[in-house]
Design an enzyme around this catalytic site. Structure first.
Site, PDB file in Angstrom:
ATOM      1  N   SER A 116       0.838  -1.204   0.000  1.00  0.00           N
ATOM      2  CA  SER A 116       0.000   0.000   0.000  1.00  0.00           C
ATOM      3  C   SER A 116       0.866   1.243   0.000  1.00  0.00           C
ATOM      4  O   SER A 116       1.986   1.243   0.543  1.00  0.00           O
ATOM      5  CB  SER A 116      -0.854  -0.026   1.266  1.00  0.00           C
ATOM      6  OG  SER A 116      -1.438   1.229   1.508  1.00  0.00           O
ATOM      7  N   TYR A 165      -1.895  -1.761  10.945  1.00  0.00           N
ATOM      8  CA  TYR A 165      -2.173  -2.168   9.562  1.00  0.00           C
ATOM      9  C   TYR A 165      -1.013  -1.750   8.656  1.00  0.00           C
ATOM     10  O   TYR A 165      -0.474  -2.552   7.886  1.00  0.00           O
ATOM     11  CB  TYR A 165      -3.486  -1.545   9.060  1.00  0.00           C
ATOM     12  CG  TYR A 165      -3.576  -1.550   7.558  1.00  0.00           C
ATOM     13  CD1 TYR A 165      -3.891  -2.722   6.867  1.00  0.00           C
ATOM     14  CD2 TYR A 165      -3.275  -0.411   6.807  1.00  0.00           C
ATOM     15  CE1 TYR A 165      -3.916  -2.733   5.477  1.00  0.00           C
ATOM     16  CE2 TYR A 165      -3.304  -0.420   5.425  1.00  0.00           C
ATOM     17  CZ  TYR A 165      -3.620  -1.581   4.768  1.00  0.00           C
ATOM     18  OH  TYR A 165      -3.631  -1.605   3.399  1.00  0.00           O
ATOM     19  N   LYS A 195       2.104  -3.961   6.364  1.00  0.00           N
ATOM     20  CA  LYS A 195       2.527  -3.838   4.959  1.00  0.00           C
ATOM     21  C   LYS A 195       4.040  -3.603   4.879  1.00  0.00           C
ATOM     22  O   LYS A 195       4.732  -4.208   4.066  1.00  0.00           O
ATOM     23  CB  LYS A 195       1.749  -2.718   4.263  1.00  0.00           C
ATOM     24  CG  LYS A 195       0.259  -3.017   4.118  1.00  0.00           C
ATOM     25  CD  LYS A 195       0.002  -4.294   3.310  1.00  0.00           C
ATOM     26  CE  LYS A 195      -1.437  -4.704   3.268  1.00  0.00           C
ATOM     27  NZ  LYS A 195      -1.651  -6.050   2.684  1.00  0.00           N
TER      28      LYS A 195
END
Ligand code: UD1
Length: 344
Positions: A126, A151, A155
């Protein structure tokens, strides 16, 4: 027929990618635990492509279950790994859930790829890894910033786990795709985004407000350092994003990688503000949207958009769909969902 395993294949980006893979002539095996998607998505994929993908209802954190799929589909040539949790706020409240879901599943996959000599991985990363970039647009070489959420950490750490693993095990190849903001739906309106509960992301909140499920859209902040004061993102049509996965797989199958892993920004290169998206949605679809400006949302980045030149040149991929197609397809999908809701 070349077989590809797609984890998270009934999810939003996953399902659109399965369609593109099947239409490009690949055989697809989906692994999904249906934690944030519905088995009905398979029917949508079938309705579009005329092909029902194989489906395994399995949680990627379950090593034994994953191993059984690898044994059964040992002839698969690549894995596209979408399966992950992605709600930023939830990750702050339940960090271990995010680390377990997103990282244990990735480690299981890499372990099994090594054991069963499955050579190629495409990983969903992302633009969150760039945080608030100092220079725009962001290139793949822009600095990685300290993540604001578990989160985002999953990544960043996921990218590092892949890098370390492919350096140690030369038989595994990986392409990391850093997505910008995926929006819109398949033009058939047979598949699209299916958020659970109250949507956290902009576009599903917009469409649910326009259809009357939500009373009002809150626009989070109009005092940012942007032309209209609202945040800017690089909104990419989910079908364009899906196609990037097909070319990434092909690049690996054809042995065209120049380094391992390779990382690509997958965005349009164009930044749009929240208020611009809201306006476009209303103009193109001829609907009015109830919205109000409220305070900033904690953790939001002010502005980010991609420099996708490397993906354009190396993958021969470019986003082709317009913002009009984005807001039109998102609305068509919501109207289709509404028909189903009324029928039930
Ligand atoms: C967020 C994450 C991103 C993650 C993605 C997955 C951050 C900084 N980014 O993207 O890493 O991959 O979710 O879900 O957390 N907005 C409103 N009203 C709303 C909803 C959104 O004004 O009701 C605005 C936001 O302030 C933002 C823009 O719309 O400016 C896009 O928001 P959203 O769709 O949630 O995506 P990101 O926050 O960019």
């Amino acid at each position: 027929m070349t077989k590809i395993i797609v984890t998270g294949g009934t999810g939003y980006i996953g399902s659109h990618t399965v369609v593109e893979l099947q239409q490009a002539g690949y055989e697809v095996v989906i692994i999904d635990n249906l934690s944030n998607s519905s088995v009905d998505v398979l029917q949508g994929i079938f309705a579009i492509t005329g092909v029902m993908p194989s489906f395994e209802k399995i949680d990627c954190t379950d090593y034994q279950a994953m191993e059984s799929v690898f044994k059964k589909h040992a002839d698969a040539q690549a894995i596209i790994h979408f399966a992950a949790s992605k709600a930023v706020n939830e990750s702050v409240e339940k960090p271990l859930l995010y680390y377990r879901n997103n990282l244990v599943s990735l480690m299981n996959l890499l372990e099994l790829m090594a054991t069963y000599t499955m050579p190629n991985l495409v990983f969903s990363s992302s633009c969150t890894v760039y945080g608030q970039p100092d220079i725009l647009p962001v290139t793949e070489n822009s600095p990685i910033k300290v993540s604001l959420s578990p989160y985002g950490n999953t990544k960043q750490i996921g990218e590092e786990i892949i890098t370390d693993t492919v350096h140690a095990n030369k038989s595994i190849h990986a392409i990391i795709l850093r997505y910008f903001n995926p929006v819109g739906a398949h033009e058939s309106a047979l598949i699209g985004e299916l958020p659970n509960g109250v949507p956290q992301n902009l576009m599903p909140f917009v469409t649910q407000t326009a259809i009357g499920i939500r009373e009002k859209l809150s626009v989070f902040g109009n005092d940012y350092d942007t032309p209209d004061g609202s945040c800017i993102r690089d909104y990419i049509h989910v079908v364009d994003l899906a196609k990037a996965h097909v070319v990434a797989v092909e690049r690996m199958l054809q042995g065209k990688q120049k380094q391992n892993p390779e990382t690509f920004n997958v965005g349009t290169g164009v930044g749009l503000s929240v208020l611009e998206i809201v306006q476009k949605f209303q103009d193109v679809n001829n609907v009015s949207l109830n919205y109000q400006i409220v305070g900033r949302r904690a953790g939001d980045i002010e502005k980010v958009w991609a420099d996708a030149t490397i993906a354009n040149n190396e993958l021969g991929w470019k986003a082709t769909k317009s913002v009009e197609e984005i807001v039109q397809s998102a609305w068509k999908w919501e109207l289709q969902l509404q028909k189903k809701r009324k029928a039930n």
